[in-house]
Design an enzyme around this catalytic site. Structure first.
Site, PDB file in Angstrom:
ATOM      1  N   ASP A   1       0.868  -1.179   0.000  1.00  0.00           N
ATOM      2  CA  ASP A   1       0.000   0.000   0.000  1.00  0.00           C
ATOM      3  C   ASP A   1       0.908   1.233   0.000  1.00  0.00           C
ATOM      4  O   ASP A   1       1.355   1.678  -1.056  1.00  0.00           O
ATOM      5  CB  ASP A   1      -0.904  -0.102   1.232  1.00  0.00           C
ATOM      6  CG  ASP A   1      -1.861   1.057   1.370  1.00  0.00           C
ATOM      7  OD1 ASP A   1      -2.033   1.816   0.427  1.00  0.00           O
ATOM      8  OD2 ASP A   1      -2.460   1.210   2.465  1.00  0.00           O
TER       9      ASP A   1
ATOM     10  N   GLY B   1       3.909   1.133   1.151  1.00  0.00           N
ATOM     11  CA  GLY B   1       5.259   0.589   0.977  1.00  0.00           C
ATOM     12  C   GLY B   1       6.085   0.658   2.258  1.00  0.00           C
ATOM     13  O   GLY B   1       7.234   0.232   2.287  1.00  0.00           O
TER      14      GLY B   1
ATOM     15  N   ASP C   1      -7.717  -8.663   5.840  1.00  0.00           N
ATOM     16  CA  ASP C   1      -8.656  -8.493   6.947  1.00  0.00           C
ATOM     17  C   ASP C   1      -9.069  -7.047   7.158  1.00  0.00           C
ATOM     18  O   ASP C   1      -8.432  -6.113   6.665  1.00  0.00           O
ATOM     19  CB  ASP C   1      -8.017  -8.970   8.248  1.00  0.00           C
ATOM     20  CG  ASP C   1      -6.930  -8.006   8.735  1.00  0.00           C
ATOM     21  OD1 ASP C   1      -6.043  -7.666   7.929  1.00  0.00           O
ATOM     22  OD2 ASP C   1      -6.989  -7.585   9.900  1.00  0.00           O
TER      23      ASP C   1
HETATM   24  P1  IMP Z   1       2.019  -0.590   3.716  1.00  0.00           P
HETATM   25  O1  IMP Z   1       3.064  -0.736   4.794  1.00  0.00           O
HETATM   26  O2  IMP Z   1       1.295   0.730   3.790  1.00  0.00           O
HETATM   27  O3  IMP Z   1       2.510  -0.900   2.345  1.00  0.00           O
HETATM   28  O4  IMP Z   1       0.867  -1.571   4.080  1.00  0.00           O
HETATM   29  C1  IMP Z   1       0.995  -2.856   3.963  1.00  0.00           C
HETATM   30  C2  IMP Z   1       0.105  -3.620   4.903  1.00  0.00           C
HETATM   31  O5  IMP Z   1      -1.137  -2.954   5.209  1.00  0.00           O
HETATM   32  C3  IMP Z   1      -0.285  -4.843   4.174  1.00  0.00           C
HETATM   33  O6  IMP Z   1       0.658  -5.857   4.375  1.00  0.00           O
HETATM   34  C4  IMP Z   1      -1.636  -5.168   4.752  1.00  0.00           C
HETATM   35  O7  IMP Z   1      -1.473  -5.991   5.869  1.00  0.00           O
HETATM   36  C5  IMP Z   1      -2.223  -3.845   5.145  1.00  0.00           C
HETATM   37  N1  IMP Z   1      -3.181  -3.342   4.111  1.00  0.00           N
HETATM   38  C6  IMP Z   1      -3.003  -2.337   3.237  1.00  0.00           C
HETATM   39  N2  IMP Z   1      -4.077  -2.156   2.447  1.00  0.00           N
HETATM   40  C7  IMP Z   1      -4.968  -3.095   2.819  1.00  0.00           C
HETATM   41  C8  IMP Z   1      -6.301  -3.436   2.351  1.00  0.00           C
HETATM   42  O8  IMP Z   1      -6.884  -2.854   1.420  1.00  0.00           O
HETATM   43  N3  IMP Z   1      -6.889  -4.477   2.991  1.00  0.00           N
HETATM   44  C9  IMP Z   1      -6.298  -5.170   4.009  1.00  0.00           C
HETATM   45  N4  IMP Z   1      -5.052  -4.890   4.465  1.00  0.00           N
HETATM   46  C10 IMP Z   1      -4.406  -3.852   3.883  1.00  0.00           C
END
Ligand code: IMP
Ligand code: MG
Length: 223
Positions: free
Chosen positions: A138, A140, A194
């Site tokens: 998302d 990152g 989730d």
């Molecule tokens: P980042 O660190 O912002 O890239 O987020 C990554 C983590 O956020 C992922 O591994 C997911 O566990 C959670 N996440 C991000 N978007 C979603 C979504 O749309 N549904 C469920 N979990 C999400």
């Protein structure tokens, strides 16, 4: 990588599919908007990702590192597909597994701070081809926090496979080596994705109704 397949791009105005076209657990039927990526399509895409991964990383011992909890279904299905390919290949190498638990979300918002909640003894990654298996990239931030932790243990090679990548203005610009689908900036659940631990037990990736966000909301805590 020449043979790496392109991610399937799901457009911003993709309507999804009516829930009634599929089998949905009764307890979640009121909470979901649409089926966004049917389970069968996920499995078909994983079959190709497994081939891409082995073309790039095969021939050496692979340590597959599952980022819990969200990646557990993708991890299991991807490894099954890799094992099937290995069973039918003249040149198979061992695949071992490890697990790490990371948390960054409260309700549907990335908290900005990534917590490694335990799991693997990463020293076993030294000299290995490490495949980090993540559910979704998302912002990152999770990968930005996790990659240096893995790198500092001296792996031979590190690659990241993420089932989904979100197109979002909040992105820090990180893109995984292998990606199943690129999706619009919507919150998705199902296939182990989730909302506060609910909806992992749903086989399709679906979009959530706003009412469900309130129903399953957690009191926001300082993480
Ligand atoms: P980042 O660190 O912002 O890239 O987020 C990554 C983590 O956020 C992922 O591994 C997911 O566990 C959670 N996440 C991000 N978007 C979603 C979504 O749309 N549904 C469920 N979990 C999400
Ligand atoms: Mg995750």
């Amino acid at each position: 990588m020449a043979n790496r397949s392109p991610s399937i791009r799901i457009g911003d105005d993709a309507p999804g599919y009516d829930l009634d076209c599929f089998s949905i657990p009764k307890n979640y039927a009121q909470d979901l908007e649409k089926v966004f990526i049917p389970h069968g399509l996920i499995m078909d895409r994983i079959e190709r990702l497994a081939r891409d991964v082995l073309q790039d990383m095969g021939g050496q011992h692979i340590v597959a590192l599952c980022v819990l909890k969200g990646a557990y279904k993708f991890f299991s299905d991807l490894l099954n597909a890799m094992e099937t390919l290995n069973r039918n290949s003249d040149q198979a190498s061992p695949i071992t597994v490890d697990f790490i638990r990371v948390s960054s979300y409260c309700n549907d918002q990335s908290t900005g701070s990534v917590r490694v909640l335990g799991g693997a003894d990463l020293s076993s990654l030294a000299g290995k081809n490490v495949l980090i298996v993540e559910d979704i990239v998302d912002t990152g931030r999770t990968m930005q926090a996790l990659l240096p932790l893995v790198e500092q243990h001296g792996p031979r090679m590190v690659r990241v496979a993420s089932l989904l990548v979100k197109r979002t203005p909040r992105s820090l610009g990180y893109t995984p080596d292998f990606s199943g689908f690129e999706i619009p900036d919507r919150y998705v659940v199902g296939y182990a994705f989730d909302y506060n631990d609910y909806f992992r037990d749903l086989s399709h990736v679906c979009t959530l109704r706003e009412t469900a966000k309130d129903k399953y909301a957690l009191a926001v805590q300082k993480l």
